[in-house]
Design a protein around this motif. Sequence first.
Motif, PDB file in Angstrom:
ATOM      1  N   HIS A  69      -1.490 -13.509  31.531  1.00  0.00           N
ATOM      2  CA  HIS A  69      -0.285 -12.695  31.663  1.00  0.00           C
ATOM      3  C   HIS A  69      -0.079 -11.958  30.334  1.00  0.00           C
ATOM      4  CE1 HIS A  69       4.041 -11.893  32.114  1.00  0.00           C
ATOM      5  NE2 HIS A  69       3.789 -11.933  33.413  1.00  0.00           N
ATOM      6  N   SER A  70       0.507 -10.787  30.375  1.00  0.00           N
ATOM      7  CA  SER A  70       0.681 -10.004  29.143  1.00  0.00           C
ATOM      8  C   SER A  70       1.548 -10.736  28.117  1.00  0.00           C
ATOM      9  CB  SER A  70       1.269  -8.631  29.472  1.00  0.00           C
ATOM     10  OG  SER A  70       2.511  -8.766  30.109  1.00  0.00           O
ATOM     11  N   PHE A  71       2.526 -11.534  28.573  1.00  0.00           N
ATOM     12  CA  PHE A  71       3.349 -12.317  27.649  1.00  0.00           C
ATOM     13  C   PHE A  71       2.495 -13.330  26.896  1.00  0.00           C
ATOM     14  CE2 PHE A  71       6.173 -15.913  26.681  1.00  0.00           C
ATOM     15  CZ  PHE A  71       7.107 -15.262  25.886  1.00  0.00           C
ATOM     16  N   GLU A  72       1.517 -13.926  27.556  1.00  0.00           N
ATOM     17  CA  GLU A  72       0.640 -14.897  26.903  1.00  0.00           C
ATOM     18  C   GLU A  72      -0.228 -14.226  25.841  1.00  0.00           C
ATOM     19  OE1 GLU A  72       0.054 -17.866  30.714  1.00  0.00           O
ATOM     20  OE2 GLU A  72      -1.322 -16.192  30.433  1.00  0.00           O
ATOM     21  N   VAL A  73      -0.711 -13.034  26.137  1.00  0.00           N
ATOM     22  CA  VAL A  73      -1.545 -12.309  25.175  1.00  0.00           C
ATOM     23  C   VAL A  73      -0.722 -11.920  23.943  1.00  0.00           C
ATOM     24  CG1 VAL A  73      -2.919 -10.225  24.817  1.00  0.00           C
ATOM     25  CG2 VAL A  73      -3.103 -11.479  26.954  1.00  0.00           C
ATOM     26  N   VAL A  74       0.486 -11.415  24.166  1.00  0.00           N
ATOM     27  CA  VAL A  74       1.354 -11.031  23.048  1.00  0.00           C
ATOM     28  C   VAL A  74       1.731 -12.255  22.221  1.00  0.00           C
ATOM     29  CG1 VAL A  74       3.636 -10.101  22.480  1.00  0.00           C
ATOM     30  CG2 VAL A  74       2.213  -8.946  24.151  1.00  0.00           C
ATOM     31  N   ALA A  75       2.026 -13.371  22.876  1.00  0.00           N
ATOM     32  CA  ALA A  75       2.380 -14.601  22.158  1.00  0.00           C
ATOM     33  C   ALA A  75       1.223 -15.076  21.279  1.00  0.00           C
ATOM     34  CB  ALA A  75       2.783 -15.690  23.148  1.00  0.00           C
ATOM     35  N   MET A  76       0.008 -15.033  21.800  1.00  0.00           N
ATOM     36  CA  MET A  76      -1.151 -15.460  21.013  1.00  0.00           C
ATOM     37  C   MET A  76      -1.392 -14.529  19.834  1.00  0.00           C
ATOM     38  SD  MET A  76      -3.478 -17.668  20.531  1.00  0.00           S
ATOM     39  CE  MET A  76      -3.454 -18.601  22.018  1.00  0.00           C
ATOM     40  N   PHE A  77      -1.292 -13.229  20.066  1.00  0.00           N
ATOM     41  CA  PHE A  77      -1.506 -12.252  19.005  1.00  0.00           C
ATOM     42  C   PHE A  77      -0.471 -12.415  17.892  1.00  0.00           C
ATOM     43  CE2 PHE A  77      -0.902  -7.955  17.218  1.00  0.00           C
ATOM     44  CZ  PHE A  77      -2.179  -7.764  16.711  1.00  0.00           C
ATOM     45  N   LEU A  78       0.792 -12.545  18.270  1.00  0.00           N
ATOM     46  CA  LEU A  78       1.838 -12.726  17.257  1.00  0.00           C
ATOM     47  C   LEU A  78       1.695 -14.053  16.522  1.00  0.00           C
ATOM     48  CD1 LEU A  78       4.974 -11.252  19.036  1.00  0.00           C
ATOM     49  CD2 LEU A  78       3.629 -10.244  17.189  1.00  0.00           C
ATOM     50  N   SER A  79       1.258 -15.093  17.214  1.00  0.00           N
ATOM     51  CA  SER A  79       1.052 -16.390  16.565  1.00  0.00           C
ATOM     52  C   SER A  79      -0.021 -16.307  15.486  1.00  0.00           C
ATOM     53  CB  SER A  79       0.658 -17.444  17.599  1.00  0.00           C
ATOM     54  OG  SER A  79       1.655 -17.608  18.546  1.00  0.00           O
ATOM     55  N   VAL A  80      -1.105 -15.632  15.806  1.00  0.00           N
ATOM     56  CA  VAL A  80      -2.182 -15.477  14.824  1.00  0.00           C
ATOM     57  C   VAL A  80      -1.707 -14.656  13.629  1.00  0.00           C
ATOM     58  CG1 VAL A  80      -4.451 -14.429  14.448  1.00  0.00           C
ATOM     59  CG2 VAL A  80      -4.037 -15.797  16.484  1.00  0.00           C
ATOM     60  N   LEU A  81      -0.970 -13.581  13.890  1.00  0.00           N
ATOM     61  CA  LEU A  81      -0.453 -12.756  12.787  1.00  0.00           C
ATOM     62  C   LEU A  81       0.518 -13.522  11.895  1.00  0.00           C
ATOM     63  CD1 LEU A  81       0.170  -9.239  14.357  1.00  0.00           C
ATOM     64  CD2 LEU A  81      -1.585  -9.910  12.726  1.00  0.00           C
ATOM     65  N   ILE A  82       1.415 -14.287  12.498  1.00  0.00           N
ATOM     66  CA  ILE A  82       2.410 -15.032  11.719  1.00  0.00           C
ATOM     67  C   ILE A  82       1.732 -16.088  10.858  1.00  0.00           C
ATOM     68  CG2 ILE A  82       4.314 -16.672  11.909  1.00  0.00           C
ATOM     69  CD1 ILE A  82       5.253 -15.052  14.361  1.00  0.00           C
ATOM     70  N   VAL A  83       0.816 -16.852  11.433  1.00  0.00           N
ATOM     71  CA  VAL A  83       0.137 -17.898  10.657  1.00  0.00           C
ATOM     72  C   VAL A  83      -0.717 -17.286   9.559  1.00  0.00           C
ATOM     73  CG1 VAL A  83      -1.601 -19.725  10.796  1.00  0.00           C
ATOM     74  CG2 VAL A  83       0.209 -19.593  12.496  1.00  0.00           C
ATOM     75  N   ALA A  84      -1.404 -16.179   9.841  1.00  0.00           N
ATOM     76  CA  ALA A  84      -2.221 -15.532   8.814  1.00  0.00           C
ATOM     77  C   ALA A  84      -1.351 -15.038   7.660  1.00  0.00           C
ATOM     78  CB  ALA A  84      -3.002 -14.371   9.416  1.00  0.00           C
ATOM     79  N   GLU A  85      -0.199 -14.486   7.976  1.00  0.00           N
ATOM     80  CA  GLU A  85       0.704 -14.000   6.921  1.00  0.00           C
ATOM     81  C   GLU A  85       1.255 -15.148   6.081  1.00  0.00           C
ATOM     82  OE1 GLU A  85       2.696 -11.526   4.475  1.00  0.00           O
ATOM     83  OE2 GLU A  85       1.234 -10.948   5.997  1.00  0.00           O
ATOM     84  N   LEU A  86       1.598 -16.257   6.719  1.00  0.00           N
ATOM     85  CA  LEU A  86       2.124 -17.401   5.968  1.00  0.00           C
ATOM     86  C   LEU A  86       1.047 -18.059   5.102  1.00  0.00           C
ATOM     87  CD1 LEU A  86       4.483 -19.029   8.598  1.00  0.00           C
ATOM     88  CD2 LEU A  86       5.110 -17.714   6.574  1.00  0.00           C
ATOM     89  N   MET A  87      -0.172 -18.100   5.596  1.00  0.00           N
ATOM     90  CA  MET A  87      -1.254 -18.724   4.827  1.00  0.00           C
ATOM     91  C   MET A  87      -1.724 -17.829   3.689  1.00  0.00           C
ATOM     92  SD  MET A  87      -1.860 -21.715   5.958  1.00  0.00           S
ATOM     93  CE  MET A  87      -0.118 -21.920   6.226  1.00  0.00           C
ATOM     94  N   ARG A  88      -1.510 -16.531   3.814  1.00  0.00           N
ATOM     95  CA  ARG A  88      -1.947 -15.602   2.777  1.00  0.00           C
ATOM     96  C   ARG A  88      -1.185 -15.812   1.475  1.00  0.00           C
ATOM     97  NH1 ARG A  88      -0.664 -10.151   1.416  1.00  0.00           N
ATOM     98  NH2 ARG A  88       1.027 -10.258   2.905  1.00  0.00           N
ATOM     99  N   GLY A  89       0.075 -16.199   1.579  1.00  0.00           N
ATOM    100  CA  GLY A  89       0.892 -16.382   0.389  1.00  0.00           C
ATOM    101  C   GLY A  89       0.488 -17.583  -0.446  1.00  0.00           C
ATOM    102  N   GLY A  90      -0.001 -18.643   0.163  1.00  0.00           N
ATOM    103  CA  GLY A  90      -0.426 -19.827  -0.564  1.00  0.00           C
ATOM    104  C   GLY A  90       0.697 -20.803  -0.863  1.00  0.00           C
ATOM    105  N   THR A  91       1.936 -20.420  -0.643  1.00  0.00           N
ATOM    106  CA  THR A  91       3.069 -21.324  -0.845  1.00  0.00           C
ATOM    107  C   THR A  91       3.941 -21.287   0.409  1.00  0.00           C
ATOM    108  OG1 THR A  91       4.424 -19.586  -1.835  1.00  0.00           O
ATOM    109  CG2 THR A  91       3.102 -20.930  -3.340  1.00  0.00           C
ATOM    110  N   SER A  92       4.847 -22.234   0.487  1.00  0.00           N
ATOM    111  CA  SER A  92       5.750 -22.262   1.628  1.00  0.00           C
ATOM    112  C   SER A  92       7.145 -22.631   1.161  1.00  0.00           C
ATOM    113  CB  SER A  92       5.267 -23.257   2.684  1.00  0.00           C
ATOM    114  OG  SER A  92       5.270 -24.557   2.150  1.00  0.00           O
ATOM    115  N   SER A  93       8.101 -22.349   2.005  1.00  0.00           N
ATOM    116  CA  SER A  93       9.483 -22.706   1.693  1.00  0.00           C
ATOM    117  C   SER A  93      10.139 -23.210   2.967  1.00  0.00           C
ATOM    118  CB  SER A  93      10.241 -21.492   1.148  1.00  0.00           C
ATOM    119  OG  SER A  93      10.380 -20.519   2.156  1.00  0.00           O
TER     120      SER A  93
END
Length: 123
Positions: A69-93
């Motif tokens: 379903h298109s919602f599943e594809v968008v959810a997977m794409f956004l999940s990958v983008l969010i995790v990649a952005e958070l891991m790029r920083g090297g720190t978390s809060s």
Amino acid sequence: INAEYMGIALPIVGNSAEHVVALMSAMRNKMSLAVGIAFASCTQVALVVVPITVVAGWFMNVKMDLSFHSFEVVAMFLSVLIVAELMRGGTSSWLQGSLLLTTYFLLAFGFLFLPSETPTATK
């Protein structure tokens, strides 16, 4: 409860031991270990559980295809983008963690109300 929602809720229960170890590691400020456990869990599901489930579906004559379903594809794409952005920083809060939890609950809520596809009758 539709099958898509169970696909969100079931891994939480199934991998609860890994989640507890990752949380305990994060609370002890061992973030590399916590992130390693989280990525290993995702890799395990992607490389072991999904292929075994597909092969088991073949033996049980259950249709398993990659028609999402298109919602599943968008959810997977956004999940990958969010995790990649958070891991790029090297720190978390705490704010990043709360945003991840909020995103997870919003996706689970969306999958709860995602309409299930009705099987078509074949002649």
